[in-house]
Scaffold this active site. Structure first.
Site, PDB file in Angstrom:
ATOM      1  N   TYR A  67     -44.782   4.840 -18.964  1.00  0.00           N
ATOM      2  CA  TYR A  67     -45.291   5.597 -20.105  1.00  0.00           C
ATOM      3  C   TYR A  67     -46.806   5.804 -19.983  1.00  0.00           C
ATOM      4  O   TYR A  67     -47.310   6.915 -20.168  1.00  0.00           O
ATOM      5  CB  TYR A  67     -44.967   4.858 -21.412  1.00  0.00           C
ATOM      6  CG  TYR A  67     -45.630   5.468 -22.625  1.00  0.00           C
ATOM      7  CD1 TYR A  67     -45.114   6.614 -23.217  1.00  0.00           C
ATOM      8  CD2 TYR A  67     -46.786   4.901 -23.170  1.00  0.00           C
ATOM      9  CE1 TYR A  67     -45.730   7.189 -24.323  1.00  0.00           C
ATOM     10  CE2 TYR A  67     -47.404   5.468 -24.268  1.00  0.00           C
ATOM     11  CZ  TYR A  67     -46.871   6.605 -24.839  1.00  0.00           C
ATOM     12  OH  TYR A  67     -47.494   7.185 -25.923  1.00  0.00           O
ATOM     13  N   SER A  85     -40.182  14.679 -36.284  1.00  0.00           N
ATOM     14  CA  SER A  85     -40.461  13.362 -36.861  1.00  0.00           C
ATOM     15  C   SER A  85     -41.876  12.939 -36.479  1.00  0.00           C
ATOM     16  O   SER A  85     -42.537  13.585 -35.662  1.00  0.00           O
ATOM     17  CB  SER A  85     -39.452  12.308 -36.364  1.00  0.00           C
ATOM     18  OG  SER A  85     -39.577  12.136 -34.956  1.00  0.00           O
ATOM     19  N   GLY A  86     -42.325  11.841 -37.086  1.00  0.00           N
ATOM     20  CA  GLY A  86     -43.590  11.226 -36.689  1.00  0.00           C
ATOM     21  C   GLY A  86     -44.799  12.121 -36.789  1.00  0.00           C
ATOM     22  O   GLY A  86     -44.923  12.940 -37.698  1.00  0.00           O
ATOM     23  N   GLY A 108     -41.668  18.083 -30.151  1.00  0.00           N
ATOM     24  CA  GLY A 108     -41.456  16.787 -30.795  1.00  0.00           C
ATOM     25  C   GLY A 108     -41.879  16.816 -32.250  1.00  0.00           C
ATOM     26  O   GLY A 108     -42.488  15.868 -32.750  1.00  0.00           O
ATOM     27  N   ALA A 109     -41.521  17.904 -32.935  1.00  0.00           N
ATOM     28  CA  ALA A 109     -42.054  18.143 -34.280  1.00  0.00           C
ATOM     29  C   ALA A 109     -41.122  17.735 -35.405  1.00  0.00           C
ATOM     30  O   ALA A 109     -41.436  17.959 -36.577  1.00  0.00           O
ATOM     31  CB  ALA A 109     -42.402  19.625 -34.438  1.00  0.00           C
ATOM     32  N   SER A 132     -52.822   9.167 -24.787  1.00  0.00           N
ATOM     33  CA  SER A 132     -52.872   7.833 -25.386  1.00  0.00           C
ATOM     34  C   SER A 132     -53.933   6.997 -24.683  1.00  0.00           C
ATOM     35  O   SER A 132     -54.222   7.201 -23.497  1.00  0.00           O
ATOM     36  CB  SER A 132     -51.511   7.146 -25.248  1.00  0.00           C
ATOM     37  OG  SER A 132     -51.605   5.757 -25.541  1.00  0.00           O
ATOM     38  N   GLY A 165     -45.677  14.583 -34.957  1.00  0.00           N
ATOM     39  CA  GLY A 165     -45.371  15.996 -34.787  1.00  0.00           C
ATOM     40  C   GLY A 165     -45.024  16.647 -36.109  1.00  0.00           C
ATOM     41  O   GLY A 165     -45.499  17.742 -36.429  1.00  0.00           O
TER      42      GLY A 165
END
Length: 286
Positions: free
Chosen positions: A171, A18-19, A15-16, A144, A21
């Site tokens: 989630y 965007s955001g 998940g690198a 989280s 990552g």
């Protein structure tokens, strides 16, 4: 972090593109690491490489594509990585998904559970030998504080097949799974130099949740002005991936670059073992 402190290290981030990552990749590249970014889309991946090089011109970067909803794609991702690299110093399991409505993957798994937990469980297990042979390697799992909002009851219905579907609850359950997985993995790594830790990145202002169509997307929009930047959200991930002071620290949950106390459910070793056995059976690893 000091530039050059990760020179010679290989870091692999899911998940690198965007955001947090992407910001984790930037920070580790700035420290001199070779950073392998994983994402689903080639165009977004190449844009991410260009964005990191904009601020870190001498960055050592690579891009591997995979769809983490597919276990076959995860296995191909591992094969692609091992074809290019002979060591792995940091595995940052960062990719995450939240949905409003229940979706089933090609493998027959609920999509959030598949992406947030099963894909990383499989990826990590397939890379374990490489991590062990690389010395003081680190597995970092992005969880989280949302894990506090659910109980261990999710282990009786991991695919969210019963009752009405709640995207936020599913989630949160996947984030509890991340911590339990990290804990069970640390136990299995006893006697090696490899560590396994999980973390809360903070409430981060990124594109996360924009694939959602209902209340959660609206909530993210309202809360956005009060959230951390992606750079701020990446700090604890980068800290666990690179800080000398956490070498050898394992089976811990971190927030704001400090050890934090996870929920009582997240400390349940019997539940962690149950999740491990279930996950191993689902994805087909020993």
């Amino acid at each position: 972090m000091t530039p050059g402190t990760m020179e010679g290290k290989i870091c692999f981030i899911t998940g690198a593109t965007s955001g947090i990552g992407l910001e984790s990749a930037r920070a580790l590249a700035r420290q001199g690491a070779t950073v392998v970014l994983s994402g689903r889309d080639k165009g977004r991946g190449e844009a991410a490489l260009a964005e990191v090089r904009r601020t870190v011109p001498d960055a050592k970067l690579d891009l591997l594509l995979a769809d983490l909803t597919s276990m076959a794609s995860v296995r191909q991702l591992v094969s692609d990585f091992q074809a290019r690299y002979s060591r792995l110093d940091v595995l940052l399991n960062n990719a995450g998904l939240i949905l409003d409505r229940r979706k089933v993957t090609a493998d027959g798994f609920e999509a959030t559970f598949a992406t947030n937990h099963l894909a990383h469980f499989l990826l990590t297990n397939l890379l374990l030998d490489m991590l062990k042979s690389s010395g003081a390697a680190r597995v970092v799992n992005v969880a989280s504080e949302g894990h506090r909002f659910v109980s261990l009851d999710f282990l009786d219905d991991p695919q969210a097949e019963r009752g009405s579907y709640s995207g936020t609850q599913v989630y949160s359950s996947s984030k509890l799974a991340n911590i339990l997985f990290s804990r069970a993995l640390a136990k299995r790594l006893t006697g090696t130099k490899v560590t396994s830790n999980s973390l809360h990145p903070g409430v981060v202002r990124t594109g996360f949740g924009h694939n959602s169509e209902g209340f959660f997307k609206h909530l993210v929009k309202l809360a956005s002005p009060f959230m951390l930047s992606a750079e701020g959200g990446a700090r604890t991930s980068v800290y666990l991936a690179s800080a000398p002071e956490v070498e050898g620290v394992t089976a811990k949950y971190f927030a704001k670059c400090k050890v934090a106390r996870e929920s009582k459910a997240a400390q349940d070793d019997a539940a962690a073992e149950k999740l491990w056995r279930m996950s191993a059976e689902l994805v087909g690893v020993g």
